[in-house]
Design a protein around this motif. Structure first.
Motif, mmCIF file in Angstrom:
data_model
loop_
_atom_site.group_PDB
_atom_site.id
_atom_site.type_symbol
_atom_site.label_atom_id
_atom_site.label_comp_id
_atom_site.label_asym_id
_atom_site.label_seq_id
_atom_site.Cartn_x
_atom_site.Cartn_y
_atom_site.Cartn_z
ATOM 1 N N ARG A 114 0.831 -1.210 0.000
ATOM 2 C CA ARG A 114 0.000 0.000 0.000
ATOM 3 C C ARG A 114 0.867 1.263 0.000
ATOM 4 N N ILE A 115 1.988 1.210 0.717
ATOM 5 C CA ILE A 115 2.897 2.373 0.727
ATOM 6 C C ILE A 115 3.504 2.561 -0.664
ATOM 7 N N LYS A 116 3.935 1.456 -1.272
ATOM 8 C CA LYS A 116 4.581 1.561 -2.588
ATOM 9 C C LYS A 116 3.593 1.996 -3.664
ATOM 10 N N ALA A 117 2.314 1.691 -3.453
ATOM 11 C CA ALA A 117 1.300 2.121 -4.429
ATOM 12 C C ALA A 117 1.132 3.647 -4.399
ATOM 13 N N GLN A 118 1.546 4.258 -3.313
ATOM 14 C CA GLN A 118 1.386 5.710 -3.150
ATOM 15 C C GLN A 118 2.613 6.495 -3.598
ATOM 16 N N ARG A 119 3.756 5.832 -3.719
ATOM 17 C CA ARG A 119 5.005 6.575 -3.854
ATOM 18 C C ARG A 119 6.016 5.817 -4.692
#
Ligand code: AKG
Length: 315
Positions: free
Chosen positions: A46-51
């Motif tokens: 989820r973090i990598k999907a944002q950034r």
């Protein structure tokens, strides 16, 4: 520890399991049980999907030079990527091994002071103009060079051995750092290097006086009269690996040598004021200052680096 120091603080009850004993002996506690690694992987996704953790994070050299800002570049309330992931953090904050250890050390009602994502930025993502500027600096927190909208995460390209009290002048050691890996971290992924036993000299000013004695040991001096041998421990481990340490325990990272970023969670957790807890016994075992007015001597007035030198890079 002297008897006089010990007598001023409560002795730990015989039933205290590992965390307090480990903190007294080494300044750190590595959790023997991993946190839920699927939950760690889900949060990471989820973090990598944002950034995108790549060159797009950074200002251009001209943009940076137009208005250099070295202070206020870390996450803060209202600008913290983790604020969007409250529910996803239960695998840490409600894990029985975490709550039990935190209660042992910090007592009932412990409080989260700070929680954030920390990124070890891979070499390929750091622009070459920036690499040239930060070469040899002791603290390569890249927040100053990151676009303002991405300062909701802390980005490191390595940081020399330091104590986490560095950010808290005139504060007692009433808190711990809890650090969690969200994916496997090998020697190439900028793992934490921890100097076991280094908390025992108390709070000392950064940069620290360290001389390597063997490939895994150092001589650590307080610049007043004491010097002790300390042992280097490199924290590598799988997703869900968790460790916590005392605010006087020296630790640092080398630049990320992998071709991908290292993403971790970093918590600072404090005892509730007035509560007696295991941290009292840990602090009673320390032969040195328990708070400092000057925690660092490496910065110029504007917050930029005023010195060169980085010991952990040679570790
Ligand atoms: O994650 C890193 O590279 C360094 C983290 C660290 O030492 C800190 O946040 O105190």
């Amino acid at each position: 520890m002297t008897l006089a120091m010990r007598a001023a603080h409560p002795l730990p009850p015989a039933s205290w399991p590992g965390a307090v004993d480990d903190l007294i002996a080494t300044g750190a506690h590595v959790f023997p049980t991993l946190l839920d690694n699927q939950a760690a992987a889900d949060l990471l996704a989820r973090i990598k999907a944002q950034r995108a953790f790549d060159h797009s994070l950074f200002l251009t050299e001209a943009e940076f030079d137009a208005d250099p800002q070295y202070r206020g570049v870390n996450p803060r309330p209202g600008r913290n990527l983790l604020e969007a992931f409250d529910a996803d953090l239960a695998f840490v904050e409600r894990a029985p091994q975490i709550t039990q250890a935190l209660t042992e050390v910090l007592g009932e009602g412990y409080q989260i002071m700070d929680r954030k994502v920390v990124c070890g930025v891979p070499a390929r993502a750091v622009p070459s103009w920036l690499k040239a500027r930060i070469e040899g600096a002791p603290v390569n927190n890249l927040g100053a060079y990151v676009k303002p909208e991405y300062r909701d995460v802390t980005y490191f390209y390595g940081i020399d051995f330091h104590q986490d009290i560095i950010d808290y002048k005139d504060r007692d050691a009433d808190f711990l750092t809890l650090y969690i890996y969200l994916h496997p971290v090998t020697a190439a992924d900028a793992p934490l290097f921890l100097l076991e036993g280094s908390h025992a000299l108390g709070a000392t000013t950064f940069p620290h006086a360290l001389e390597r004695t063997t490939p895994t040991t150092w001589r650590y001096a307080d610049r007043v009269c004491a010097a002790i041998p300390v042992t280097q421990r490199v924290l590598t481990g799988p997703a869900g690996y968790a460790a916590m340490w005392h605010p006087f325990t020296l630790h640092g990272t080398q630049p990320d040598a992998a071709d991908h970023e290292r993403i971790s969670l970093r918590y600072l957790i404090a005892r509730k004021p007035g509560v007696k807890a295991g941290i009292d016994a840990v602090n009673a075992a320390i032969n040195g200052p328990l708070r400092l007015e000057t925690t660092r001597m490496d910065l110029a007035a504007d917050g930029s680096a005023a010195i060169k030198g980085n010991v952990v890079r040679g570790a």
